[in-house]
Scaffold this motif. Structure first.
Motif, short mmCIF file in Angstrom:
data_model
loop_
_atom_site.label_atom_id
_atom_site.label_comp_id
_atom_site.label_asym_id
_atom_site.label_seq_id
_atom_site.Cartn_x
_atom_site.Cartn_y
_atom_site.Cartn_z
N PRO A 188 3.14 8.36 -11.66
CA PRO A 188 3.63 7.11 -12.27
C PRO A 188 2.63 5.97 -12.10
N LEU A 189 1.55 6.00 -12.86
CA LEU A 189 0.48 5.03 -12.67
C LEU A 189 0.78 3.66 -13.25
N ASP A 190 1.87 3.52 -13.98
CA ASP A 190 2.22 2.22 -14.53
C ASP A 190 3.07 1.40 -13.56
N ASP A 191 3.38 1.96 -12.42
CA ASP A 191 4.19 1.30 -11.41
C ASP A 191 3.29 1.05 -10.19
N ASP A 192 2.96 -0.22 -9.92
CA ASP A 192 2.03 -0.54 -8.83
C ASP A 192 2.53 -0.03 -7.48
N THR A 193 3.82 -0.12 -7.26
CA THR A 193 4.37 0.35 -5.99
C THR A 193 4.19 1.86 -5.85
N ALA A 194 4.47 2.57 -6.94
CA ALA A 194 4.32 4.03 -6.93
C ALA A 194 2.85 4.42 -6.79
N VAL A 195 1.96 3.66 -7.43
CA VAL A 195 0.52 3.95 -7.31
C VAL A 195 0.08 3.81 -5.86
N ARG A 196 0.55 2.76 -5.21
CA ARG A 196 0.17 2.55 -3.81
C ARG A 196 0.72 3.67 -2.93
N GLU A 197 1.94 4.10 -3.19
CA GLU A 197 2.50 5.20 -2.43
C GLU A 197 1.71 6.49 -2.66
N PHE A 198 1.34 6.73 -3.92
CA PHE A 198 0.54 7.91 -4.24
C PHE A 198 -0.80 7.85 -3.52
N ALA A 199 -1.46 6.69 -3.58
CA ALA A 199 -2.78 6.54 -2.95
C ALA A 199 -2.68 6.75 -1.44
N ARG A 200 -1.64 6.21 -0.83
CA ARG A 200 -1.50 6.33 0.62
C ARG A 200 -1.26 7.80 1.01
N ALA A 201 -0.52 8.53 0.19
CA ALA A 201 -0.18 9.91 0.51
C ALA A 201 -1.31 10.89 0.16
N HIS A 202 -2.05 10.62 -0.93
CA HIS A 202 -2.97 11.63 -1.44
C HIS A 202 -4.44 11.21 -1.51
N VAL A 203 -4.70 9.92 -1.54
CA VAL A 203 -6.10 9.46 -1.63
C VAL A 203 -6.64 9.11 -0.25
N VAL A 204 -5.87 8.37 0.52
CA VAL A 204 -6.32 7.95 1.85
C VAL A 204 -6.78 9.12 2.72
N PRO A 205 -6.02 10.25 2.76
CA PRO A 205 -6.46 11.35 3.63
C PRO A 205 -7.86 11.87 3.29
N GLY A 206 -8.28 11.74 2.03
CA GLY A 206 -9.60 12.19 1.64
C GLY A 206 -10.73 11.39 2.29
N PHE A 207 -10.41 10.17 2.73
CA PHE A 207 -11.40 9.32 3.39
C PHE A 207 -11.49 9.58 4.90
N ARG A 208 -10.65 10.50 5.40
CA ARG A 208 -10.67 10.91 6.80
C ARG A 208 -10.37 9.74 7.74
N VAL A 209 -9.37 8.95 7.38
CA VAL A 209 -8.98 7.85 8.26
C VAL A 209 -8.48 8.43 9.57
N PRO A 210 -8.96 7.93 10.72
CA PRO A 210 -8.53 8.48 12.00
C PRO A 210 -7.02 8.33 12.22
#
Length: 210
Positions: A188-210
């Motif tokens: 759901p990329l048209d919903d900023d809240t959903a985009v942020r939730e998606f990024a936190r769940a699926h994009v952030v881990p790719g950056f290897r945040v401790p």
């Protein structure tokens, strides 16, 4: 952040006359918006840029080179907008997760909300798509280099572990471009809240945040 001043368009034989480079590219961009890429001639760009056709060809070997240069100018402007959107979070020393989320949101918003890109994909896909796919390496490289510097900054600040940032940066750049080219998605990329939730769940881990 990345040194955006180094993200220059592709030109031939750069010299003193290139102080007017941005005006020429702006003239080409406006002509593309008025007539479309295919119907815009080099002569029209020269007329709008107030220079001779011979001078235009000294700067750009072909119309293809001019198109790519205009495209890279637009990418540079896009990255400047992304940088402006993310800077408040980096300047406030926000958590790395929050900075990565806002970076992803800014990338998507810019790529999926670009009226020129949307228009060209709708009216002249056969002209513009090669510059974003099989000939899209320069565009990918600009996005990758900006993202790599973003990661490197977080590493210097001790917020990310040490690793080569280029592969991760390229993965994100390619993913963002894919979202821009293919609008249909179950995400759901048209919903900023959903985009942020998606990024936190699926994009952030790719950056290897401790």
């Amino acid at each position: 952040m990345a040194n955006l001043a180094k993200l220059l368009p592709l030109v031939r034989d750069r010299g003193a006359e290139d102080r007017n480079q941005s005006e020429v590219l702006e003239a080409a961009l406006l002509a593309f918006l008025d007539f479309g890429i295919k119907r815009t001639s080099m002569a029209e760009v020269a007329r709008r840029g107030r220079l001779s056709l011979a001078t235009l060809y000294r700067r750009f070997a072909s119309k293809s080179d001019l198109i790519q240069s205009v495209g890279l100018l637009q990418v540079r402007r896009f990255l400047e907008e992304v940088d402006a959107a993310v800077r408040p979070f980096s300047d406030s020393d926000a958590a790395p997760e929050d900075q990565i989320v806002e970076l992803f949101v800014a990338f998507l918003a810019g790529l999926r909300g670009d009226p020129l890109l949307d228009r060209l994909l709708e009216t002249e896909p056969e002209t513009v798509l090669p510059y974003l796919t099989v000939r899209g390496a320069p565009v990918i490289e600009l996005g990758r280099d900006y993202l790599a510097e973003f990661i490197a900054r977080l590493q210097r600040e001790g917020k990310l572990p040490a690793y080569d940032p280029l592969p991760v940066a390229e993965m994100v750049a390619r993913t963002a471009l894919s979202f821009a080219l293919t609008k249909q998605t179950v995400i759901p990329l048209d919903d900023d809240t959903a985009v942020r939730e998606f990024a936190r769940a699926h994009v952030v881990p790719g950056f290897r945040v401790p």
